[in-house]
Design an enzyme around this catalytic site. Structure first.
Site, PDB file in Angstrom:
ATOM      1  N   GLU A  86       0.829  -1.211   0.000  1.00 19.21           N
ATOM      2  CA  GLU A  86       0.000   0.000   0.000  1.00 19.21           C
ATOM      3  C   GLU A  86       0.860   1.257   0.000  1.00 19.21           C
ATOM      4  OE1 GLU A  86      -2.121  -3.367   2.011  1.00 19.21           O
ATOM      5  OE2 GLU A  86      -0.151  -2.466   2.235  1.00 19.21           O
TER       6      GLU A  86
ATOM      7  N   CYS B 277      -2.436  -1.156   7.160  1.00 19.26           N
ATOM      8  CA  CYS B 277      -1.989  -1.028   8.552  1.00 19.26           C
ATOM      9  C   CYS B 277      -1.932   0.461   8.906  1.00 19.26           C
ATOM     10  CB  CYS B 277      -0.624  -1.688   8.723  1.00 19.26           C
ATOM     11  SG  CYS B 277       0.741  -0.785   7.937  1.00 19.26           S
TER      12      CYS B 277
ATOM     13  N   CYS C 265       0.528   2.364   6.579  1.00 19.56           N
ATOM     14  CA  CYS C 265       0.014   2.554   5.223  1.00 19.56           C
ATOM     15  C   CYS C 265      -1.193   3.487   5.203  1.00 19.56           C
ATOM     16  CB  CYS C 265      -0.322   1.204   4.605  1.00 19.56           C
ATOM     17  SG  CYS C 265       1.164   0.196   4.344  1.00 19.56           S
TER      18      CYS C 265
END
Length: 166
Positions: A66, A94, A97
């Site tokens: 990402e 996460c 990201c």
């Protein structure tokens, strides 16, 4: 601030989400962690695509799919053309990201595999110490809205992780 409506996705959106899952499967086949992401501009054209590159020797832990896809899109479009962009990703972003998506100007995130389901698949594997922090919570602390849609197609996205984290 996050917009948490779950609008119906178009066939094009679902195709792009499946494309991010394909990127994850290719990452696994190449020996990397099975994550994939892409960024589409406001017209739906793919601007960038990336798999995970967090494993040594050339990778580093910050090179999640990402983050790599968002950074590449920002470099390609610049800040003025990021409006209307969507991050499609095989797994929920996460905290790191999500922050990258926020700072680069992503307006929408569409993800397949939830962080919860990912944790079930990875367990306590040391190469994926999963955060228990949904991306919606990260975005909710920001000053601009980011639409979040997901989880979707979790079974399809989970296939790339089966037997990988053993």
């Amino acid at each position: 601030m996050t917009i948490d409506a779950t609008p119906a996705l178009s066939a094009a959106d679902l195709a792009l989400l499946r494309q991010s899952i394909d990127v994850a499967e290719r990452a696994r086949a190449a020996g990397a962690h099975p994550f994939g992401a892409l960024v589409a501009d406001a017209s739906g054209a793919v601007v960038s695509s990336a798999g995970n590159n967090s494993l040594p020797p050339e990778g580093d832990p910050t090179q999640h799919a990402e983050l790599r896809a968002v950074a590449a899109a920002f470099r390609a479009l610049g800040p003025d053309r990021m409006a209307g962009t969507t991050l499609f990703t095989s797994a929920e972003p996460c905290a790191m990201c999500s922050g990258a998506a926020y700072w680069c100007g992503i307006d929408r995130v569409v993800y397949a595999l939830s962080e919860e389901r990912l944790l079930v698949l990875t367990g306590d594997h040391p190469e994926n110490p999963t955060f228990s922090l949904p991306c919606r919570e990260v975005f909710a602390r920001g000053q601009r809205p980011i639409e979040v849609v997901g989880p979707l197609l979790e079974d399809e996205a989970a296939r790339a992780h089966i037997d990988f984290w053993v």
